[in-house]
Design a protein around this motif. Structure first.
Motif, PDB file in Angstrom:
ATOM      1  N   ILE A  47      10.539  32.628 -20.630  1.00 30.41           N
ATOM      2  CA  ILE A  47       9.379  32.925 -19.614  1.00 30.41           C
ATOM      3  C   ILE A  47       9.893  32.418 -18.366  1.00 30.41           C
ATOM      4  O   ILE A  47      10.311  31.251 -18.027  1.00 30.41           O
ATOM      5  CB  ILE A  47       8.186  31.925 -20.084  1.00 30.41           C
ATOM      6  N   TYR A  48       9.726  33.436 -17.336  1.00 34.14           N
ATOM      7  CA  TYR A  48      10.240  33.188 -15.858  1.00 34.14           C
ATOM      8  C   TYR A  48       9.696  32.244 -15.315  1.00 34.14           C
ATOM      9  O   TYR A  48       8.386  32.121 -15.390  1.00 34.14           O
ATOM     10  CB  TYR A  48      10.327  34.564 -15.139  1.00 34.14           C
TER      11      TYR A  48
ATOM     12  N   ILE B  36      18.365  31.916 -11.070  1.00 38.13           N
ATOM     13  CA  ILE B  36      17.589  30.481 -10.986  1.00 38.13           C
ATOM     14  C   ILE B  36      16.472  30.843 -11.795  1.00 38.13           C
ATOM     15  O   ILE B  36      15.308  30.870 -11.382  1.00 38.13           O
ATOM     16  CB  ILE B  36      17.343  29.633  -9.765  1.00 38.13           C
ATOM     17  N   THR B  37      16.345  31.338 -13.268  1.00 38.93           N
ATOM     18  CA  THR B  37      15.145  32.006 -13.823  1.00 38.93           C
ATOM     19  C   THR B  37      14.197  30.795 -14.088  1.00 38.93           C
ATOM     20  O   THR B  37      13.082  31.058 -14.448  1.00 38.93           O
ATOM     21  CB  THR B  37      15.653  32.452 -15.062  1.00 38.93           C
ATOM     22  N   SER B  38      14.390  29.585 -13.976  1.00 37.25           N
ATOM     23  CA  SER B  38      13.574  28.397 -14.240  1.00 37.25           C
ATOM     24  C   SER B  38      12.730  28.130 -13.126  1.00 37.25           C
ATOM     25  O   SER B  38      11.781  27.227 -13.263  1.00 37.25           O
ATOM     26  CB  SER B  38      14.412  27.173 -14.547  1.00 37.25           C
ATOM     27  N   VAL B  39      12.801  28.721 -11.916  1.00 36.45           N
ATOM     28  CA  VAL B  39      11.837  28.779 -10.939  1.00 36.45           C
ATOM     29  C   VAL B  39      11.269  29.910 -10.650  1.00 36.45           C
ATOM     30  O   VAL B  39      11.826  31.033 -10.267  1.00 36.45           O
ATOM     31  CB  VAL B  39      12.730  28.017  -9.631  1.00 36.45           C
ATOM     32  N   ARG B  40      10.009  29.860 -10.293  1.00 35.09           N
ATOM     33  CA  ARG B  40       9.024  31.220  -9.806  1.00 35.09           C
ATOM     34  C   ARG B  40       8.288  30.818  -8.806  1.00 35.09           C
ATOM     35  O   ARG B  40       7.418  29.800  -8.707  1.00 35.09           O
ATOM     36  CB  ARG B  40       8.002  31.570 -10.978  1.00 35.09           C
ATOM     37  N   LEU B  41       8.666  31.377  -7.688  1.00 35.48           N
ATOM     38  CA  LEU B  41       8.031  30.881  -6.200  1.00 35.48           C
ATOM     39  C   LEU B  41       6.413  31.279  -6.209  1.00 35.48           C
ATOM     40  O   LEU B  41       5.613  30.300  -5.930  1.00 35.48           O
ATOM     41  CB  LEU B  41       8.797  31.564  -5.040  1.00 35.48           C
ATOM     42  N   LEU B  42       6.084  32.439  -6.459  1.00 36.88           N
ATOM     43  CA  LEU B  42       4.702  33.031  -6.609  1.00 36.88           C
ATOM     44  C   LEU B  42       4.089  32.572  -7.783  1.00 36.88           C
ATOM     45  O   LEU B  42       3.886  33.369  -8.624  1.00 36.88           O
ATOM     46  CB  LEU B  42       4.804  34.544  -6.294  1.00 36.88           C
ATOM     47  N   ARG B  43       4.105  31.450  -8.044  1.00 36.12           N
ATOM     48  CA  ARG B  43       3.550  30.923  -9.511  1.00 36.12           C
ATOM     49  C   ARG B  43       2.008  31.317  -9.396  1.00 36.12           C
ATOM     50  O   ARG B  43       1.371  31.569  -8.345  1.00 36.12           O
ATOM     51  CB  ARG B  43       3.762  29.443  -9.680  1.00 36.12           C
ATOM     52  N   LYS B  44       1.399  30.993 -10.601  1.00 41.94           N
ATOM     53  CA  LYS B  44       0.083  31.380 -10.878  1.00 41.94           C
ATOM     54  C   LYS B  44      -0.814  30.737  -9.770  1.00 41.94           C
ATOM     55  O   LYS B  44      -1.934  31.297  -9.438  1.00 41.94           O
ATOM     56  CB  LYS B  44      -0.538  31.264 -12.489  1.00 41.94           C
ATOM     57  N   GLU B  45      -0.729  29.543  -9.689  1.00 42.02           N
ATOM     58  CA  GLU B  45      -1.378  28.589  -8.738  1.00 42.02           C
ATOM     59  C   GLU B  45      -1.511  29.134  -7.412  1.00 42.02           C
ATOM     60  O   GLU B  45      -2.399  28.931  -6.562  1.00 42.02           O
ATOM     61  CB  GLU B  45      -0.833  27.173  -8.964  1.00 42.02           C
ATOM     62  N   VAL B  46      -0.539  29.808  -6.991  1.00 39.72           N
ATOM     63  CA  VAL B  46      -0.458  30.355  -5.683  1.00 39.72           C
ATOM     64  C   VAL B  46      -1.595  31.667  -5.424  1.00 39.72           C
ATOM     65  O   VAL B  46      -2.057  31.384  -4.429  1.00 39.72           O
ATOM     66  CB  VAL B  46       1.010  30.903  -5.118  1.00 39.72           C
ATOM     67  N   LEU B  47      -1.541  32.409  -6.251  1.00 35.35           N
ATOM     68  CA  LEU B  47      -2.243  33.770  -6.551  1.00 35.35           C
ATOM     69  C   LEU B  47      -3.545  33.885  -7.025  1.00 35.35           C
ATOM     70  O   LEU B  47      -4.079  34.923  -7.040  1.00 35.35           O
ATOM     71  CB  LEU B  47      -1.356  34.844  -6.768  1.00 35.35           C
TER      72      LEU B  47
END
Lengths: 221, 155
Positions: A47-48, B36-47
């Motif tokens: 999961i990304y 760096i697939t372990s990091v998502r910048l636009l996470r659910k908490e943002v949008l």
């Protein structure tokens, strides 16, 4: 985990997700030159934004070249990767990995259900939005319309007598085709689509219905 | 024609389909460069669960950041010609949208603008924890997440 010499085999090829109404199937082709050999495969998914690759226990050391990851990828607002490797005797391949898979943008929208009723000069069409894949038939249904509020339908109508075809785009679920010819066979097929990024479409089957004979001309005889 | 309606902020003259096609043309190239697939910048908490009114503040902050930090100098370092056309389509349209977003600065809107600022800071903090070029590549690869969110305000 199986102990094997990594890289001793070529990787599986053509690894992709086939996704229709959020049913997400990972599929691949056998490694080059090993078609027919007793090769088995093991799948993992990721999961990304999270930390680890996860196992799919039902897809460990399998013979088939596909794996249903619908449950694991059911949160369609997440993005995913999947990978598969081949194992044969004591050798195994390196992992073959998908690109980033985004179900919300990439799933194909299946065709709607279609009901046709007719009279002499018109055909009424009722469309039923396709349903999101669900794990068990008893689970509550979620319509793809609830996921994609801007879901639309492209209705194509073919007059078998005049060989003419016309199409129209509708958003609601009922449509009346008027000014038709009596006693004529019309065929309809419908494609669901969602404005936004281009995605593959799944056309419906063809549904044909004959308009009734013109009653007024029948009375004159 | 079609327009965006981010709460009180209306944006006309942008063909969202063009942005989608631009992103699609470079999606695989850019996302493959993001290791760096372990990091998502636009996470659910943002949008997630952003109110209409808040959306104007949030989008303006995000687009200005994309223009000033993500897109800036990106082309020099990642001079892949296949990306160039898509890049300019996205950058130009982001500039047009950002320039038309004029959220209210009145006092009673402070709590909403503050909520949008907190969401933006979640994104910015995650961005700053990465090496700048890796962060630019990641943010660029997440434009599909941003467009998906923007699409909900497209009428």
């Amino acid at each position: 985990a199986v102990l094997c010499i990594s890289g001793g085999l070529p990787k599986p090829t053509n690894i992709t997700f086939l996704s229709i109404n959020m049913r997400n199937i990972l599929q691949w082709s056998p490694p080059e030159g090993l078609q027919g050999a007793e090769v088995t495969y093991t799948v993992q998914y990721f999961i990304y934004g999270q930390k680890k690759w996860l196992n799919k226990s039902e897809c460990r050391n399998i013979n088939r070249t596909c794996c249903d990851l619908s449950v694991e990828t059911s949160d369609y607002e997440h993005q995913y990767y999947a990978k598969v490797r081949a194992i044969w005797e004591t050798n195994c391949s390196k992992w073959a990995e998908t690109g980033r898979f985004y179900p919300f943008l990439e799933t194909q929208i299946g065709p709607p259900g279609i009901a046709l009723t007719t009279d002499e000069k018109s055909i009424s069409i009722v469309l039923m939005a396709p349903e999101k894949w669900k794990r068990n038939p008893e689970d509550s249904s979620l319509s793809m319309q609830q996921i994609y509020s801007n879901l639309k339908y492209n209705v194509s109508v073919y007059n078998t007598k005049s060989n003419r075809t016309w199409s129209q785009c509708v958003t609601n679920h009922t449509l009346v085709l008027g000014w038709l010819e009596p006693d004529t066979l019309y065929c309809v097929h419908v494609v669901s689509f969602v404005p936004g990024p281009p995605r593959l479409a799944q056309p419906s089957e063809k549904h044909c219905v004959r308009t009734l004979k013109d009653q007024t001309s029948a009375l004159k005889v | 024609g079609q327009e965006f309606q981010f709460g009180p902020c209306r944006v006309e003259g942008v063909a969202l389909q063009e942005l989608w096609e631009a992103f699609r043309a470079m999606k695989d190239i850019v996302q493959a460069k993001d290791n760096i697939t372990s990091v998502r910048l636009l996470r659910k908490e943002v949008l997630q669960n952003v109110s209409d009114t808040e959306s104007c503040y949030l989008l303006r902050a995000l687009l200005k950041f994309y223009l000033n930090t993500v897109f800036k100098n990106y082309l020099d370092k990642a001079a892949d010609s296949r990306i160039r056309k898509s890049f300019s389509t996205l950058a130009n349209n982001f500039f047009v949208i950002a320039s038309k977003l004029q959220p209210s600065q009145e006092k009673e809107m402070f709590s909403i603008s503050e909520s949008a600022r907190r969401r933006f800071l979640l994104f910015q903090r995650a961005f700053k924890q990465l090496d700048i070029q890796a962060a630019q590549t990641k943010a660029f690869g997440e434009v599909d997440i941003l467009l998906t969110w923007m699409e909900r305000f497209y009428q």
